[in-house]
Write a protein that holds these residues in place. Structure first.
Motif, PDB file in Angstrom:
ATOM      1  N   SER A 278      -3.496   6.235   2.494  1.00 57.71           N
ATOM      2  CA  SER A 278      -2.401   5.083   2.769  1.00 57.71           C
ATOM      3  C   SER A 278      -1.614   5.262   3.722  1.00 57.71           C
TER       4      SER A 278
ATOM      5  N   LEU B 116      -8.036   2.195  -1.119  1.00 56.35           N
ATOM      6  CA  LEU B 116      -7.189   1.447  -2.068  1.00 56.35           C
ATOM      7  C   LEU B 116      -8.084   1.241  -3.230  1.00 56.35           C
TER       8      LEU B 116
ATOM      9  N   LEU C 137      -8.521   1.753   4.824  1.00 59.96           N
ATOM     10  CA  LEU C 137      -7.574   1.372   3.834  1.00 59.96           C
ATOM     11  C   LEU C 137      -8.201   0.522   2.864  1.00 59.96           C
TER      12      LEU C 137
ATOM     13  N   ALA D 119       0.827  -1.173   0.054  1.00 61.59           N
ATOM     14  CA  ALA D 119      -0.133  -0.004  -0.042  1.00 61.59           C
ATOM     15  C   ALA D 119       0.818   1.271  -0.066  1.00 61.59           C
TER      16      ALA D 119
END
Length: 687
Positions: free
Chosen positions: A218, A185, A181, A121
């Motif tokens: 991130s 993403l 997260l 990430a």
């Protein structure tokens, strides 16, 4: 309203802010002894024929303390400090208990797996910073971008990342690290994919903005998330190793750009309206780290520390047990039992958001109510960063983040732009100059490049099916001439006179004629679109500079990881920023491309140690309930500094290098000196 956690097995006192999970004493958590009581014949196969008393620690004769002895010594020191302290807050008590549990869980397979998943990430964040700069030389040809549009495209990614860092960081403290997260993403992957197919500048700009918004979350989430699975003596080193993935992102982006973009045949087209060239393939490939991390996160649990702050005690206990069992099985000790039975955890705050019943209002109403409540809580958390206990640390960290990012990202743009400027200057110095030449009835059927013609006369000449590159005509006369099927780059006519001249199917537009007189001159069927002609070796230079700058970070990453816990965060940050300031000062002595590349590598290698220290200490200065929020706010400020730095530094390329060098040097010295005022946190338990 009914308590959503009323079925949990835990007890809360009437006046205390922390309750005790499980059963037992009031010390917060307890152990069941070395192992739970077992029948004599009920020993597991794993321990059969295994007498622990007969074993001897192999480092005993070398005088190396046993790990259990070190752990016991640390706990004894914490207990002594707690006993001598006048008052220990409930938050500190929970932090010490959580640290003891993480020590018992040990550092092993679980942390290394999470390390790779979160590292990907972080790698995706790095790639996002590089991707636009690497595709611009090709994208400007496809989309006919002006200088202003290219500048906006470079800045829009940082604007998206700035908004993403602020919003996702705040949400991670209220909704959860892993959940935020995953969503962030996913947004990055979806809109990065869409941007590769966008044909128009507006759509491409919008998709890169939203893609940057996704990946902006991130960095603040990754560091907060990973730190909560690390014990104190491992935290500085392993957070520094995690930073290495940012370097890997830069190497990955520049290497794949060099391998894909120059392969112009890697694409397809559908008529003249849809073009999918090799640079669009590169944009797709750049989404792979985010996709890989997203897949890995589906197998990772939520942070147990966040769950404890959210009063989800059962889930936190199960995850801690999972971490313990995973690590000890990998170490060959499956018989090791997770002996924690009680965890003292905070009560839910009065202003915590609550679950709305499905029968209440419509789905849209419930959505807006939830959004309003979460927004209110996030903003309250942001404002709390300036309360009495955190105000000084927050202000110091804000200045340090800003000065470091202003210099780093400003120079990151200035270095390659300065190299290209020096290349251009060297190229122009080799230009051939023609003064007062007279050419009559001549057919130019060969390309013209890097020439300067002054006070020339061209009578009845034909310029047909040729390329004109870096050509300039000054004070010249063109009479009865024909320009047909011309492609030009960096070509202009200044103070020239055109009589009875015809331009047919050329890209010599109005802006290329400066103070010129047109007498009976016609322009017919001008070429549409842009017809830029750039040399492939210039692209390779961009990839090379990015690659070397990223690779130069490796020594600094290794050194900072090894010495983070030995010399401390403060000395590492302050020293690295001051040395980086020295590197920028010596740029005054750089007059060649090789010298600038060398100083760029040295600057990147030194400054990464400061970045690592800044990110580690940001995690450690703030409590769990504010950690991701604080990191998000500071990272958003970092991206704002990146926008300002890159814009200001780029504007001085070709004008002067004194101002960019002095600005970066002054900013780094200011940030480095202020860093020495921060509290040292290497022996501090995460609150």
């Amino acid at each position: 309203m009914a308590d959503p956690y009323q079925n949990n097995v835990y007890h809360q006192g009437d006046t205390e802010g922390y309750g005790t999970y499980g059963e037992g004493g009031q010390d917060g958590y307890a152990y069941q002894g070395d192992y739970p009581p077992q029948e004599e014949d009920a020993a597991s196969d794993a321990t059969e024929g295994h007498d622990e008393e007969d074993q001897m620690y192999e480092g005993e004769y070398q005088g190396i303390p046993h790990p259990d002895e070190e752990k016991a010594a640390r706990r004894a020191a914490r207990a002594k400090a707690r006993a001598t302290a006048e008052a220990v807050s409930e938050q500190e008590e929970l932090a010490e208990q959580y640290e003891d549990i993480m020590e018992d869980c040990a550092h092993g397979r679980f942390q290394w797996t999470l390390f790779i998943v979160l590292g990907l990430a972080l790698m995706a964040d790095s790639v996002e910073c590089f991707v636009v700069g690497l595709v611009l030389p090709s994208a400007e040809k496809d989309m006919c971008l002006s200088m202003a549009e290219k500048g906006m495209l470079g800045l829009i990614v940082f604007l998206g990342m700035m908004l993403g860092a602020f919003i996702w960081g705040g949400l991670a403290d209220k909704v959860g690290r892993r959940k935020c997260l995953v969503v962030a993403l996913a947004i990055n992957c979806i809109f990065a994919f869409l941007s590769s197919f966008a044909q128009g500048y507006g759509f491409f700009l919008f998709f890169r903005l939203v893609s940057g918004f996704g990946i902006g979350g991130s960095v603040p989430i990754v560091y907060s998330y990973f730190s909560e699975f690390l014990q104190m003596d491992k935290r500085g080193e392993h957070l520094s190793w995690l930073c290495m993935f940012w370097m890997m992102g830069g190497i990955y982006a520049s290497f794949t750009a060099w391998g894909i973009i120059p392969r112009y045949g890697w694409g397809f087209s559908m008529g003249t309206e849809f073009q999918f060239h090799s640079w669009r393939v590169f944009v797709l490939v750049c989404a792979l780290p985010a996709i890989a991390s997203l897949i890995g996160l589906t197998f990772m649990p939520e942070s147990p520390r966040f769950l404890l702050e959210s009063a989800k005690h059962d889930e936190a206990w199960m995850i801690l047990k999972q971490v313990h069992d995973t690590n000890w099985r990998a170490k060959g000790k499956p018989e090791k039992v997770f002996t924690v039975t009680q965890i003292k955890t905070p009560k839910t705050q009065d202003d915590e958001f609550f679950e709305i019943q499905s029968a209440t209002g419509t789905a849209v109403q419930r959505f807006f109510v939830r959004t309003f409540m979460i927004t209110k809580l996030v903003m309250k958390n942001v404002i709390s960063l300036l309360n009495r206990e955190l105000r000084l640390s927050t202000l110091l960290m804000a200045i340090i983040w800003f000065t470091m990012a202003f210099s780093y990202y400003g120079l990151a743009v200035w270095f390659p732009d300065m190299i290209k400027h020096l290349q251009y200057e060297e190229y122009k110095e080799k230009a051939r100059v023609f003064h007062r030449e007279k050419v009559k009835n001549f057919h130019f059927n060969f390309s013209l490049e890097n020439q300067l013609h002054k006070e020339g006369e061209y009578i009845g000449d034909k310029f047909i099916s040729i390329e004109m590159k870096s050509m300039k005509f000054e004070d010249s006369l063109f009479e009865d001439c024909l320009f047909e099927d011309i492609r030009s780059t960096d070509t202009e006519f200044e103070n020239c006179t055109f009589r009875n001249t015809r331009f047919f199917n050329t890209d010599l537009y109005e802006e290329k004629f400066i103070d010129c007189q047109m007498e009976n001159t016609t322009f017919e069927h001008n070429k549409k679109g842009c017809h830029l002609d750039y040399e492939e070796e210039n692209d390779v230079l961009i990839y090379l500079v990015s690659f070397l700058g990223s690779l130069a970070v490796l020594p600094g990453n290794i050194i900072s990881a090894l010495f983070m816990d030995k010399i401390g965060r403060i000395k590492l940050i302050g020293g690295s920023m001051l040395v980086s300031a020295g590197c920028t000062f010596f740029l005054f002595l750089s007059f060649s491309q090789a010298a600038i590349i060398a100083w760029q590598c040295l600057f990147c290698g030194v400054s990464v140690a400061a970045w690592n220290g800044i990110q580690v200490i940001t995690v450690e200065l703030y409590p769990a309930s504010k950690r991701a929020t604080a990191f998000g706010v500071l990272n958003a400020l970092c991206k704002l500094a990146a926008i300002l730095g890159s814009s200001i530094f780029a504007s001085f390329v070709g004008i002067t290098k004194i101002i960019p060098i002095l600005l970066s040097c002054l900013a780094l010295v200011c940030g480095g000196l202020l860093a020495l005022k921060l509290p040292e946190t290497r022996e501090k338990i995460l609150l």
